[in-house]
Design a protein around this motif. Structure first.
Motif, PDB file in Angstrom:
ATOM      1  N   THR A 136       0.861  -1.178   0.000  1.00  0.00           N
ATOM      2  CA  THR A 136       0.000   0.000   0.000  1.00  0.00           C
ATOM      3  C   THR A 136       0.903   1.235   0.000  1.00  0.00           C
ATOM      4  N   GLY A 143      -6.040   0.176   0.960  1.00  0.00           N
ATOM      5  CA  GLY A 143      -6.355  -1.230   0.781  1.00  0.00           C
ATOM      6  C   GLY A 143      -7.277  -1.448  -0.400  1.00  0.00           C
ATOM      7  N   TRP A 166       0.565  -4.696   3.863  1.00  0.00           N
ATOM      8  CA  TRP A 166      -0.190  -3.603   4.476  1.00  0.00           C
ATOM      9  C   TRP A 166       0.751  -2.691   5.242  1.00  0.00           C
ATOM     10  N   THR A 171      -2.288   3.496   4.423  1.00  0.00           N
ATOM     11  CA  THR A 171      -3.741   3.361   4.366  1.00  0.00           C
ATOM     12  C   THR A 171      -4.416   4.413   5.241  1.00  0.00           C
ATOM     13  N   SER A 181      -9.398  -1.019   5.646  1.00  0.00           N
ATOM     14  CA  SER A 181      -8.181  -1.520   4.985  1.00  0.00           C
ATOM     15  C   SER A 181      -8.108  -3.031   5.074  1.00  0.00           C
ATOM     16  N   TYR A 182      -8.333  -3.559   6.266  1.00  0.00           N
ATOM     17  CA  TYR A 182      -8.202  -5.002   6.460  1.00  0.00           C
ATOM     18  C   TYR A 182      -9.254  -5.767   5.665  1.00  0.00           C
ATOM     19  N   LEU A 185      -7.828  -6.025   2.245  1.00  0.00           N
ATOM     20  CA  LEU A 185      -6.533  -6.695   2.124  1.00  0.00           C
ATOM     21  C   LEU A 185      -6.519  -8.132   2.635  1.00  0.00           C
ATOM     22  N   LEU A 189      -3.446 -10.819   2.130  1.00  0.00           N
ATOM     23  CA  LEU A 189      -2.408 -10.301   3.023  1.00  0.00           C
ATOM     24  C   LEU A 189      -1.249 -11.264   3.221  1.00  0.00           C
ATOM     25  N   THR A 192       2.293  -7.387   7.613  1.00  0.00           N
ATOM     26  CA  THR A 192       1.923  -6.006   7.900  1.00  0.00           C
ATOM     27  C   THR A 192       3.130  -5.219   8.390  1.00  0.00           C
TER      28      THR A 192
END
Length: 263
Positions: A136, A143, A166, A171, A181-182, A185, A189, A192
């Protein structure tokens, strides 16, 4: 949760010192910055590559990722992407980080989809090898923007061989909540990146927990067996406090957030 540190926060530090520092401060992985000015780059010889892997293996530190600078949505060709894949494979990394770029490209999404699908088919990518993660960042800092690209990649194998990284700062700067965002993603993913900053207008790196980023909300969303990497951007902010003296407290803070005991 497993914790890694990024060598972006340790500019110029010899790799044996990085391995020792990570082990001493409670981290179990490293994200190695791949750049001509760093100790990691595609021009390392086979002997040098073996020496790097041996150094981190001796310290019982996993090479989680190679942080490359290929920009897959740019108009210009990314001629270094195959070399970065080879480097990540030879060093035993699970992931290769790439950027979107794409600010100058009106067809950025199309270009990124095409390049990622091509890279996903290269030797060294896939089962037992490297997974390519789109961070990102740049023109795709949210995301939603990253998922918009990854959702278009066709073929089961190509989808498995690509994914998302991430960066929670980008984000947040892009206006998304951690939950938003999650949601975008999660199907893609890889791992992070966490960090902390004072505000949207002052992105100088701070010790974890001393800034404005919603780290507690982000970590609460992540799978318990996932990787979190502290990316402290000392390379771009030389006035920031030295990272080594912050590492142990940062790892303890992340542990406390996960346990719900951070103050």
């Amino acid at each position: 949760m497993k914790f890694a540190l990024s060598t972006l926060g340790l500019p110029g530090m010899p790799l044996p010192e990085v391995a020792h520092l990570a082990a001493r401060t409670g981290y179990t992985g490293v994200e190695l910055r791949a750049h001509p000015e760093s100790h990691i780059h595609p021009h390392l010889t086979p002997t040098q590559r073996k020496a790097v892997t041996a150094e981190f293996k001796k310290a019982r530190i996993e090479i989680l990722s190679i942080a490359g600078y290929a920009r897959v949505a740019d108009r210009a060709d990314n001629t270094d992407l195959p070399q970065l894949i080879d480097l990540a494979r030879d060093l035993g990394a699970s992931y290769l980080r790439v950027f979107p770029g794409g600010a100058d490209n009106p067809h950025a999404d199309d270009t990124a989809v095409h390049r990622l699908a091509q890279a996903a088919q290269q030797p060294g990518v896939g089962t037992g090898g490297v997974r390519i993660l789109l961070e990102t960042h740049d023109s795709h800092r949210t995301g939603e923007a990253i998922a918009r690209v990854l959702n278009r990649i066709e073929g089961k194998e190509n989808k498995q061989n690509t994914g998302a990284l991430w960066d929670v700062m980008h984000t947040w700067l892009g206006g998304e909540t951690p939950a938003e965002s999650y949601r975008h993603l999660a199907p893609h993913l890889g791992y992070t990146q966490v960090k902390d900053i004072a505000s949207a207008s002052d992105t100088t790196p701070l010790p974890l927990g001393k800034g404005a980023l919603p780290l507690s909300e982000c970590l609460a969303l992540l799978p318990s067996d996932g990787w979190v990497c502290w990316e402290y951007e000392k390379r771009w902010y030389p006035e920031a406090a030295p990272l080594p003296e912050l590492l142990q407290a940062g790892r303890e803070y992340l542990t406390q957030l996960l346990a719900g005991t951070a103050k």
